[in-house]
Design an enzyme around this catalytic site. Structure first.
Site, PDB file in Angstrom:
ATOM      1  N   SER A   9     -11.123  -1.174  -0.018  1.00 24.61           N
ATOM      2  CA  SER A   9      -9.806  -1.030   0.620  1.00 24.61           C
ATOM      3  C   SER A   9      -9.864  -1.336   2.104  1.00 24.61           C
ATOM      4  CB  SER A   9      -9.286   0.403   0.439  1.00 24.61           C
ATOM      5  OG  SER A   9      -8.818   0.620  -0.854  1.00 24.61           O
TER       6      SER A   9
ATOM      7  N   ASP B 139       0.851  -1.192   0.000  1.00 28.15           N
ATOM      8  CA  ASP B 139       0.000   0.000   0.000  1.00 28.15           C
ATOM      9  C   ASP B 139       0.886   1.242   0.000  1.00 28.15           C
ATOM     10  OD1 ASP B 139      -2.223   1.887   0.773  1.00 28.15           O
ATOM     11  OD2 ASP B 139      -3.292   0.003   1.020  1.00 28.15           O
TER      12      ASP B 139
ATOM     13  N   HIS C 209      -3.447   6.015   3.450  1.00 25.66           N
ATOM     14  CA  HIS C 209      -4.254   4.855   3.107  1.00 25.66           C
ATOM     15  C   HIS C 209      -3.703   3.584   3.746  1.00 25.66           C
ATOM     16  CE1 HIS C 209      -5.999   1.734   0.416  1.00 25.66           C
ATOM     17  NE2 HIS C 209      -7.022   2.572   0.365  1.00 25.66           N
TER      18      HIS C 209
END
Length: 902
Positions: free
Chosen positions: A535, A173, A223
């Site tokens: 996600s 990520d 994220h």
């Protein structure tokens, strides 16, 4: 001539272009430099493994890589190597730059080369309803603070002392802020975050050179840190949350910089690194629309899974774009593609309405907005159904909005665009009212005060404003919130992507909580926040996998997808009484129940069945039920249908239905033999299933039917999930032949001014200098295994299937071999192309474009003359050797007339 465009020059020239109707996307908006899904001139070359070439060849002493490079140089192929891959059981090859498309074909013919695939651009993960929270002092937590854990049985396993201890999880990520106290505060042996690697650096955008190092710190994206918290956040924090597997060890593999995209080549590199580092589970909350299972990332993810590692990957957040829109690398056949289900509770504040009688209006946030005083409202338009409200700069007549709460409808463009356009008129406080089908969530727009309210409340306020009522709003000021049942709590998240793949593989595998999830953020970005997306569902599934591996042993990794699918539970389409189950093409096998996956004593294989389309229907299937318990068990088998999804729009449209995809009650029928049996301890029994596709359906809408075979015992309920298409995929229209997107019939050739080139007496000549080149613009209504663009003589004796009279597939005079097509040379060839979306840009997959700069694919120059361009798309399940299995379009005649001196 090296083709390039100067942005200022392009803007100046295109400003004279004829504008299309406002209902369409303007041709003049096309960015000819945009390469869309692909990284320019970048390829991944897969080579035969050591077993295939025997390591170093005895007679050359060269390695597999050296042998291929030597062969490339002998053929005069120019290339630059980016990265090499050399794990025999996973992937052997290299990513490299190859300038000439013709050289790409030459590489594929070299002994030892298994495949050559273009490098795909993978966009930055999209999340919804995201906002940060900072230091709430008195949060009123609900009776069940771990709502997502309760939904899935994770809380029961925590009560048994199962926390994922001894399991290593690699997170691919944007990195991890390991300094966060809830993530251990440090990195290295003995910490929660044990290591990782940064493959890109802060400044990497997908368009520049990466700057790798060994520190996977996430300080500017956030994220990856949110993902890490869902898996591993320590309990005892002020929001009373914890990770699903907070005693597991984490490693961060950073493939995103602070902004921009990445590539599937970098993702492959990171997956192989995580595999070599011994990660038991590898999780990727990322992906790009693909639709096929053949992408390099998908292939590598599948091979890693076959080696006994668990790979969980986000199914995608393109639910609004409808069916047949799956993402890579989640399309890997053995990888676990994860869809999203909304959290059953959401944190909400209440706005008091003054001046009229109306109930308090909720908005989603852990803390109140920083708004004091009673503020009047202002609505931009009385049309509460307009989708592009505030998507363009507001008119000059708009008053100063600094003292108002501005009402904006959700839709069409980003929240940031809407808010920024309104802020130019002085607005400081914004309420975005939802659409009827959208999920209520939070909004985070930098440096602006904005929240989302329900659709009905928004319409009420707009009506009151234009009726002249004196309405003011009072925002809460105390640091507290109420947990409310979400309107779509426990249902599939609207953003969760729909499958299946074009080659009829089962995606997603199942769903996990991904809507309205509280987790960690980097310390520099607020510490905690709420985000929504597949996600968020994907790390939840990775954490769930860690609990199962700890409880049942790592040897179950290869069968873990079957275990999760068979112990999941179907999700309804709505909360209405009598609602059908959601289509399997969005929910997969349903919502995971992790406690059942740990404790089930019944193993069912296979847990998913693909019935194919009706032209290739696979009607007979066998399932095996194994009793691993200590007592005989009697099982009852039954059929439960899900809603049938109408994947095409009505009225014989060639386009995919937008999400949420319409469901109808049109079930398949299933004969189950036997429908009841007893299985003794350690024994297995088989059942034969005979499926018949639903008959009472409109096949022009390409229905996707699905459902479950329930296997019920006195103590357990398990299931096998199936899916099929009630239609012939080979008969689906591939190329868009309408004017619905640009206001001009497609495909078309575009001139330098953004206008279409027509078949006419006055020949259109191109100097092939600067932007004076033709551009082929086309859209895919369905996926194609191969799209070819070739140059032909102006008098070529072919009649394409795509004509002014429509689709006439019988007008095809060529032979059964596509080499009979009279072309001059190849300009471009693409493999495994997905359908386009209804979005507006090439990078959003709204359309495809090919700029013809006067060169063949092999980079040789086309001579002056008059030509046509032939576009062909192979039908799904079509034979690439048969011309009749392609759809085609032939351009108008155009001239190539180089300027003197070129």
């Amino acid at each position: 001539m090296k083709f390039s465009l100067t942005p200022a020059w392009v803007a100046a020239v295109l400003s004279f272009a004829v504008q299309s109707s406002s209902a369409y996307v303007s041709l003049s908006s096309i960015d000819r430099n945009d390469t869309g899904r692909y990284m320019p001139h970048s390829y991944i070359v897969e080579m035969a493994s050591v077993n295939g070439l025997g390591g170093k060849r005895a007679y050359t002493g060269r390695t597999v890589h050296e042998e291929v490079y030597h062969s490339m140089r002998k053929r005069g192929i120019l290339f630059d190597i980016f990265n090499e891959f050399d794990v025999s059981e996973i992937f052997v090859g290299a990513s490299m730059k190859i300038e000439s498309a013709d050289d790409v074909s030459k590489v594929s013919e070299i002994p030892g080369v298994k495949a050559v695939r273009p490098v795909m651009r993978i966009p930055r993960p999209q999340v919804f309803d995201a906002f940060t929270v900072s230091d709430p002092t008195d949060p009123r937590l609900p009776a069940t603070p771990f709502s997502t854990h309760v939904m899935t049985g994770v809380n029961k396993l925590h009560a048994e002392g199962i926390y994922g201890e001894g399991i290593k999880i690699g997170i691919i990520d944007s990195g991890i802020d390991y300094t966060h106290p809830m993530l251990g505060g440090a990195i290295g042996k003995g910490n929660k975050v044990i290591g990782g690697h940064d493959f890109c650096g802060d400044e990497y955008t997908g368009q520049n050179t990466p700057k790798p190092d060994n520190d996977p710190m996430d300080s500017c994206n956030g994220h990856g840190t949110h993902v890490a918290g869902i898996i591993g956040a320590n309990p005892g924090n002020k929001f009373n949350i914890s990770g699903v597997a907070y005693k597991a060890s984490l490693a961060g593999y950073r493939v995103f910089g602070c902004d921009g995209s990445t590539s599937d080549a970098m993702i492959v590199e990171s997956m192989i690194r995580a595999y070599n580092d011994g990660m038991d589970i590898i999780t990727l909350s990322l992906g790009g629309v693909d639709g096929w299972s053949e992408g390099t990332g998908s292939v590598v993810a599948s091979r890693i899974s076959e080696q006994g590692r668990v790979v969980t990957i986000a199914a995608g957040n393109d639910g609004a774009l409808g069916s047949w829109y799956t993402s890579s690398p989640a399309n890997g056949l053995e990888a676990i593609s994860v869809g999203s289900v909304n959290n059953v509770v959401i944190p909400a504040q209440n706005i008091t309405v003054l001046g009229v009688d109306h109930a308090p209006i909720p908005y989603v946030n852990l803390e109140p907005l920083n708004v004091t005083g009673d503020l009047p409202i202002y609505a931009l338009t009385n049309n509460t159904h307009i989708e592009d409200d505030a998507c363009k700069p507001l008119p000059d007549s708009t008053p100063d909005l600094s003292g108002h709460v501005v009402l904006i409808r959700r839709g069409s463009c980003t929240f940031a665009e809407k808010v920024n356009h309104t802020a130019h008129k002085g607005a400081k406080v914004f309420l975005v009212y939802n659409t009827d089908e959208g999920a209520l969530g939070g909004i985070d727009v930098t440096n602006h005060t904005v929240a989302m309210i329900p659709a009905a409340d928004g319409r009420f306020l707009v009506e009151q404003f234009f009726a002249g009522a004196s309405v003011k709003l009072r925002f809460p000021t105390d640091a507290s919130f109420n947990m409310q049942d979400g309107d779509m709590g426990g249902l599939s998240s609207p953003f969760s992507s729909y499958g299946p793949t074009y080659d009829m593989h089962f995606k997603p595998a199942f769903s996990a909580p991904g809507g309205n999830i509280v987790s960690t953020l980097p310390m520099a970005m607020g510490e905690y926040g709420v985000q929504s997306g597949t996600s968020m569902a994907t790390p939840f599934a990775a954490g769930a996998a860690a609990l199962v591996l700890q409880a049942r042993g790592k040897q179950v990794a290869r069968s873990l997808r079957d275990i999760f699918q068979s112990t999941s539970a179907g999700v309804a389409a709505t909360h209405e009484k009598g609602s059908p189950l959601q289509t399997v093409s969005q929910q997969g096998a349903g919502l995971i129940h992790v406690d059942r996956a740990v404790h089930t004593s019944t193993l069912v294989t296979p847990a998913q069945l693909m019935l194919n389309d009706t032209a290739n229907f696979d009607s007979f299937h066998t399932i095996t039920v194994k009793n691993t318990g200590s007592e005989p068990v009697t099982y009852q088998l039954s059929h439960v249908a899900a809603g049938t999804a109408l994947s095409r729009q009505p009225d014989n449209s060639i386009f995919a239905s937008k999400g949420p995809v319409e469901l109808v009650d049109a079930a398949a029928s299933v004969n189950i033999v036997p429908s009841s049996f007893t299985v003794y301890p350690g024994s297995t029994r088989r059942a034969l299933l005979y499926f018949r596709a639903p008959k009472n359906v409109d096949k022009s809408r390409l229905p996707i039917f699905s459902g479950f075979i329930k296997i019920t015992s006195p103590s357990e309920t398990l299931q096998v999930t199936y899916l099929g298409a009630a239609g012939d995929l080979k008969q689906q229209t591939i190329l868009d032949n309408t004017d619905s997107f640009f206001g001009e019939k497609l495909p078309l050739m575009m001139d330098m001014f953004g206008g279409p080139v027509k078949e006419q007496s006055a020949l259109s000549n191109f100097s092939m200098q600067w932007i004076d080149v033709p551009t082929i613009v086309y859209r895919m209504a369905f996926g194609s295994p191969m799209v070819r663009i070739d140059l032909c003589d102006k008098d070529v004796a072919v009649k394409p299937t795509l004509t002014k009279r429509g689709w006439l597939s019988w007008l095809w005079p060529w032979g059964d071999d596509e080499t009979d097509v009279p072309t001059i040379g190849s300009l471009q060839e693409l493999s495994y192309v997905p359908r386009n979306s209804h979005l507006t840009t090439k990078q959003e997959n709204g359309y495809n474009g090919f700029v013809f700069d006067g060169k063949f694919a092999n980079m040789t120059r086309v001579e002056n003359g008059e030509y046509r361009i032939l576009l062909r798309a192979l039908k799904v399940t079509g034979d690439p050797r048969k011309s009749s299995d392609y759809e085609s379009w032939l351009s108008p005649v155009f001239g190539v007339q180089y300027s003197s001196g070129l």
